[in-house]
Design a protein around this motif. Structure first.
Motif, PDB file in Angstrom:
ATOM      1  N   TYR A   1      -2.479   4.931  -0.538  1.00  0.00           N
ATOM      2  CA  TYR A   1      -3.020   3.670  -0.034  1.00  0.00           C
ATOM      3  C   TYR A   1      -2.578   2.466  -0.864  1.00  0.00           C
ATOM      4  CZ  TYR A   1      -6.228   6.918   2.283  1.00  0.00           C
ATOM      5  OH  TYR A   1      -6.771   7.950   3.031  1.00  0.00           O
ATOM      6  N   PHE A   2      -1.809   2.711  -1.912  1.00  0.00           N
ATOM      7  CA  PHE A   2      -1.375   1.644  -2.817  1.00  0.00           C
ATOM      8  C   PHE A   2      -2.577   0.919  -3.431  1.00  0.00           C
ATOM      9  CE2 PHE A   2       2.058   2.468   0.113  1.00  0.00           C
ATOM     10  CZ  PHE A   2       3.166   2.546  -0.715  1.00  0.00           C
ATOM     11  N   THR A   3      -3.606   1.699  -3.780  1.00  0.00           N
ATOM     12  CA  THR A   3      -4.810   1.136  -4.387  1.00  0.00           C
ATOM     13  C   THR A   3      -4.880   1.403  -5.891  1.00  0.00           C
ATOM     14  OG1 THR A   3      -6.053   3.148  -3.814  1.00  0.00           O
ATOM     15  CG2 THR A   3      -6.147   1.302  -2.255  1.00  0.00           C
TER      16      THR A   3
ATOM     17  N   ALA B   1       4.781  -0.316   9.350  1.00  0.00           N
ATOM     18  CA  ALA B   1       4.756   0.173  10.734  1.00  0.00           C
ATOM     19  C   ALA B   1       4.058   1.523  10.810  1.00  0.00           C
ATOM     20  CB  ALA B   1       6.183   0.279  11.268  1.00  0.00           C
ATOM     21  N   HIS B   2       4.282   2.353   9.818  1.00  0.00           N
ATOM     22  CA  HIS B   2       3.614   3.661   9.733  1.00  0.00           C
ATOM     23  C   HIS B   2       2.097   3.493   9.638  1.00  0.00           C
ATOM     24  CE1 HIS B   2       2.250   7.442   7.924  1.00  0.00           C
ATOM     25  NE2 HIS B   2       1.897   6.767   6.848  1.00  0.00           N
ATOM     26  N   PHE B   3       1.643   2.606   8.763  1.00  0.00           N
ATOM     27  CA  PHE B   3       0.202   2.376   8.632  1.00  0.00           C
ATOM     28  C   PHE B   3      -0.393   1.863   9.944  1.00  0.00           C
ATOM     29  CE2 PHE B   3       0.813   1.565   3.827  1.00  0.00           C
ATOM     30  CZ  PHE B   3       0.471   2.874   3.524  1.00  0.00           C
ATOM     31  N   ALA B   4       0.323   0.960  10.615  1.00  0.00           N
ATOM     32  CA  ALA B   4      -0.187   0.379  11.857  1.00  0.00           C
ATOM     33  C   ALA B   4      -0.209   1.406  12.984  1.00  0.00           C
ATOM     34  CB  ALA B   4       0.652  -0.826  12.252  1.00  0.00           C
ATOM     35  N   THR B   5       0.855   2.173  13.112  1.00  0.00           N
ATOM     36  CA  THR B   5       0.953   3.145  14.203  1.00  0.00           C
ATOM     37  C   THR B   5      -0.137   4.198  14.117  1.00  0.00           C
ATOM     38  OG1 THR B   5       3.340   2.824  14.371  1.00  0.00           O
ATOM     39  CG2 THR B   5       2.443   4.883  15.269  1.00  0.00           C
TER      40      THR B   5
ATOM     41  N   GLN C   1      -2.894   3.917  12.274  1.00  0.00           N
ATOM     42  CA  GLN C   1      -4.170   3.286  11.951  1.00  0.00           C
ATOM     43  C   GLN C   1      -4.767   3.860  10.664  1.00  0.00           C
ATOM     44  OE1 GLN C   1      -6.188   0.594  13.819  1.00  0.00           O
ATOM     45  NE2 GLN C   1      -3.947   0.316  13.783  1.00  0.00           N
ATOM     46  N   ILE C   2      -3.959   3.830   9.616  1.00  0.00           N
ATOM     47  CA  ILE C   2      -4.390   4.313   8.308  1.00  0.00           C
ATOM     48  C   ILE C   2      -5.095   3.170   7.596  1.00  0.00           C
ATOM     49  CG2 ILE C   2      -3.589   5.220   6.089  1.00  0.00           C
ATOM     50  CD1 ILE C   2      -1.240   6.466   7.660  1.00  0.00           C
ATOM     51  N   LYS C   3      -6.363   3.402   7.271  1.00  0.00           N
ATOM     52  CA  LYS C   3      -7.209   2.313   6.801  1.00  0.00           C
ATOM     53  C   LYS C   3      -7.840   2.619   5.446  1.00  0.00           C
ATOM     54  CE  LYS C   3      -8.586   0.948  11.490  1.00  0.00           C
ATOM     55  NZ  LYS C   3      -9.725   0.706  12.402  1.00  0.00           N
ATOM     56  N   VAL C   4      -8.147   1.552   4.750  1.00  0.00           N
ATOM     57  CA  VAL C   4      -9.066   1.591   3.618  1.00  0.00           C
ATOM     58  C   VAL C   4     -10.252   0.741   4.037  1.00  0.00           C
ATOM     59  CG1 VAL C   4      -9.474   0.915   1.237  1.00  0.00           C
ATOM     60  CG2 VAL C   4      -7.291   1.948   1.868  1.00  0.00           C
ATOM     61  N   GLY C   5     -11.397   1.374   4.205  1.00  0.00           N
ATOM     62  CA  GLY C   5     -12.534   0.679   4.790  1.00  0.00           C
ATOM     63  C   GLY C   5     -12.250   0.376   6.248  1.00  0.00           C
ATOM     64  N   ALA C   6     -12.419  -0.867   6.639  1.00  0.00           N
ATOM     65  CA  ALA C   6     -12.190  -1.251   8.032  1.00  0.00           C
ATOM     66  C   ALA C   6     -10.795  -1.798   8.276  1.00  0.00           C
ATOM     67  CB  ALA C   6     -13.227  -2.297   8.444  1.00  0.00           C
ATOM     68  N   SER C   7      -9.997  -1.955   7.239  1.00  0.00           N
ATOM     69  CA  SER C   7      -8.709  -2.628   7.359  1.00  0.00           C
ATOM     70  C   SER C   7      -7.542  -1.652   7.288  1.00  0.00           C
ATOM     71  CB  SER C   7      -8.550  -3.672   6.252  1.00  0.00           C
ATOM     72  OG  SER C   7      -9.579  -4.632   6.303  1.00  0.00           O
ATOM     73  N   VAL C   8      -6.564  -1.857   8.154  1.00  0.00           N
ATOM     74  CA  VAL C   8      -5.328  -1.090   8.101  1.00  0.00           C
ATOM     75  C   VAL C   8      -4.592  -1.441   6.810  1.00  0.00           C
ATOM     76  CG1 VAL C   8      -3.077  -0.727   9.174  1.00  0.00           C
ATOM     77  CG2 VAL C   8      -5.123  -0.923  10.604  1.00  0.00           C
ATOM     78  N   VAL C   9      -4.100  -0.424   6.118  1.00  0.00           N
ATOM     79  CA  VAL C   9      -3.396  -0.633   4.855  1.00  0.00           C
ATOM     80  C   VAL C   9      -2.123  -1.432   5.102  1.00  0.00           C
ATOM     81  CG1 VAL C   9      -2.335   0.485   2.861  1.00  0.00           C
ATOM     82  CG2 VAL C   9      -4.315   1.540   3.979  1.00  0.00           C
ATOM     83  N   GLN C  10      -1.812  -2.347   4.207  1.00  0.00           N
ATOM     84  CA  GLN C  10      -0.567  -3.096   4.254  1.00  0.00           C
ATOM     85  C   GLN C  10       0.085  -3.078   2.877  1.00  0.00           C
ATOM     86  OE1 GLN C  10       1.085  -5.384   7.009  1.00  0.00           O
ATOM     87  NE2 GLN C  10       0.328  -3.409   7.705  1.00  0.00           N
ATOM     88  N   LEU C  11       1.303  -2.587   2.839  1.00  0.00           N
ATOM     89  CA  LEU C  11       2.085  -2.619   1.610  1.00  0.00           C
ATOM     90  C   LEU C  11       2.542  -4.048   1.343  1.00  0.00           C
ATOM     91  CD1 LEU C  11       3.711  -1.160  -0.666  1.00  0.00           C
ATOM     92  CD2 LEU C  11       5.539  -0.840   1.030  1.00  0.00           C
ATOM     93  N   GLN C  12       2.303  -4.525   0.125  1.00  0.00           N
ATOM     94  CA  GLN C  12       2.684  -5.879  -0.264  1.00  0.00           C
ATOM     95  C   GLN C  12       4.017  -5.854  -1.019  1.00  0.00           C
ATOM     96  OE1 GLN C  12       0.848  -8.458   0.849  1.00  0.00           O
ATOM     97  NE2 GLN C  12      -0.418  -6.873   1.839  1.00  0.00           N
ATOM     98  N   PRO C  13       4.788  -6.928  -0.947  1.00  0.00           N
ATOM     99  CA  PRO C  13       6.103  -6.930  -1.612  1.00  0.00           C
ATOM    100  C   PRO C  13       6.042  -6.576  -3.098  1.00  0.00           C
ATOM    101  CG  PRO C  13       5.961  -8.782  -0.106  1.00  0.00           C
ATOM    102  CD  PRO C  13       4.593  -8.153  -0.124  1.00  0.00           C
TER     103      PRO C  13
END
Length: 495
Positions: free
Chosen positions: A100-102, A452-456, A458-470
């Protein structure tokens, strides 16, 4: 000296190159594991036997880098778990934070990977410093130096892809205070040293070894193949092309060749087979040098022969769907993953590339393959395509596809379409072998593919879809190192 079994007698602790050596004595390991602050003594490494054992000690640090029970989870946490190939079912030891990049700079896996890297560098630097003064034949001395140059280059190559700018230590460090004078070196300078080490190494390494006891030692082909990958990673395409072309000219279908059956590559009864260019070697049997990967990746004890199951690296649905899209003829699928196995009510899939029956938990036989012939063929296809020579590239890709039971792609593919096809086949061919994240970094597609993988799915942390940041394309330096070494700085975006 038998490489696998002698790992057990090779221990050394290094803090950013600070070596921990004791004088040799009869009936005891020549290296003292108990004092992590001991400075090298002048009595150490004064004879050929201690140098030979020290080289094996350098090899043994690769087990720490790539994975060893109770030492370091291994490189897969950085190369597979953050990718669209796999995830960690359990969060044990902080591995779950990678998917999750957390993670933060305090993550223990980041610290242990750093320590393992510089332990390897330290051992190599000791040999490079001491061996020239020891009485050895010129050929033996040069080969030992070449072996540790390769190991140092491999350790730095992994590290620079993980962290970017890192401390570059190329000599022995005598005191703790000296160790803390090393700040971060620009990645370009680190790459230059990697290139230098590999070019010098290949000059003095043999093509192969005549003794079975030396199976797994570095060869000329391993140094050249890794150098080709380094050039490709740096986008030095002309140098990558000439290096990989010379590799194929000298070794293709002679020293190295594809195994006819994909599944046979990974059998513990077929180690160091014709496809393997370099692998980190492990040996079960209570020697302390067993492979942990069966236990690390198994979903239940049924897959690990009754020993532990950690589920640190389970197959993502994205990878399963990619295999499904490849078609039922693709023989890599059945050889790559098994399942579903129901775990906590959920279907779980697992890699089959590291299946064994360990003697005890973490004491398996599986080697970790670093470089194999299919990888070189796919790299050469990639570099030819990047040089706008797609028609020449296709036959090298098709050799890998044919072995997998698939039809070849057409030589009329455009450069853009072939680029994506090579990426797909690298993913399927090399899944769970520690390449996917680095491949996406190299091609500049990590952000788009992973998001795109996270969105397709629907991989989430809490209520939000994970997004990899630059900024997360690089990992944070361990906070322990930042706090200890006043000249180290953190990667942007991390505390």
């Amino acid at each position: 000296m038998r490489l696998k079994s002698n790992f057990a007698a090779a221990g050394l602790v290094g803090l950013l190159g600070l070596t921990t050596l004791a004088t040799t004595s009869c009936n005891k390991d020549f290296i003292d594991l108990n004092d992590p602050t001991r400075v090298p003594t002048s009595e150490t490494y004064q004879d050929s036997l201690s140098i030979a054992t020290g080289v094996v000690a350098a090899y043994s640090t690769l087990q720490d880098i790539y994975g060893k029970l109770n030492t370091n989870i291994g490189l897969f946490a950085f190369t597979e778990v953050p990718s669209d190939n796999s995830y960690s079912v359990v969060d044990g030891q902080g591995v779950g934070e990678f998917e999750y990049f957390t993670y933060t700079s305090g993550n223990g896996r980041i610290q242990s990977q750093w320590a393992a890297t510089y332990r390897a560098v330290a051992r190599c630097n000791v040999i490079l410093s001491r061996a020239p003064a020891v009485k050895l034949t010129a050929a033996t001395r040069n080969r030992y130096l070449a072996e540790v140059k390769f190991i140092r280059a491999l350790a730095y190559f992994d590290a620079v892809q993980i962290w970017g700018d890192i401390p570059l230590v190329t000599g022995e460090i005598a005191t703790i205070s000296d160790a803390y004078t090393f700040g971060r070196t620009p990645a370009a300078t680190v790459y230059a040293q990697i290139e230098k080490d590999l070019m010098e190494a290949q000059a003095d390494l043999p093509v192969s070894y005549t003794s079975a006891n030396d199976l797994g030692r570095v060869t000329k082909g391993a140094a050249r193949g890794l150098l080709g990958k380094v050039y490709l990673t740096e986008k030095k395409y002309a140098l990558a092309e000439s290096t990989l072309r010379s590799f194929l000219t000298d070794y293709d279908n002679t020293t190295y060749k594809l195994q006819p059956n994909y599944a046979d590559i990974f059998l513990t009864t077929n180690e160091v087979n014709s496809e393997i260019i370099f692998a980190v070697r492990y040996s079960k049997g209570g020697l302390g040098v067993g492979s942990p990967f069966t236990n690390f990746f198994a979903p239940t004890s049924a897959q690990s022969g009754g020993s532990g199951a950690s589920q640190y690296n389970s197959a993502r649905q994205d990878l399963l769907d990619a295999f499904k899209a490849s078609g039922t003829a693709d023989t890599r699928a059945v050889a790559s993953y098994g399942g579903p196995v129901t775990v906590t009510g959920q279907p779980t899939y697992y890699t089959k590339k590291y299946m064994d029956v360990p003697t005890t938990t973490g004491d398996g036989e599986n080697d970790w393959i670093v470089l194999r012939h299919a990888d070189v063929l796919l790299m050469y296809a990639e570099v030819l395509n990047e040089l706008a020579r797609p028609t020449e590239a296709v036959p090298y890709l098709n050799r890998v596809r044919t072995r997998a039971g698939l039809a070849g792609v057409a030589t009329t593919l455009s450069q853009a379409d072939l680029r994506l096809q090579i990426e797909k086949d690298r993913r399927l061919e090399l899944n769970f072998e520690g390449h996917r994240w680095f491949d996406l970094l190299r091609t500049g597609r990590a952000l788009s593919v992973i998001n795109a993988h996270f969105a397709t799915y629907q991989i989430k942390v809490g209520a939000s879809v994970v997004q990899l940041q630059p900024f997360q394309l690089l990992f944070p330096l361990p906070i322990q190192e930042i706090q200890t070494n006043p000249v180290l700085t953190q990667n942007p975006g991390y505390n």
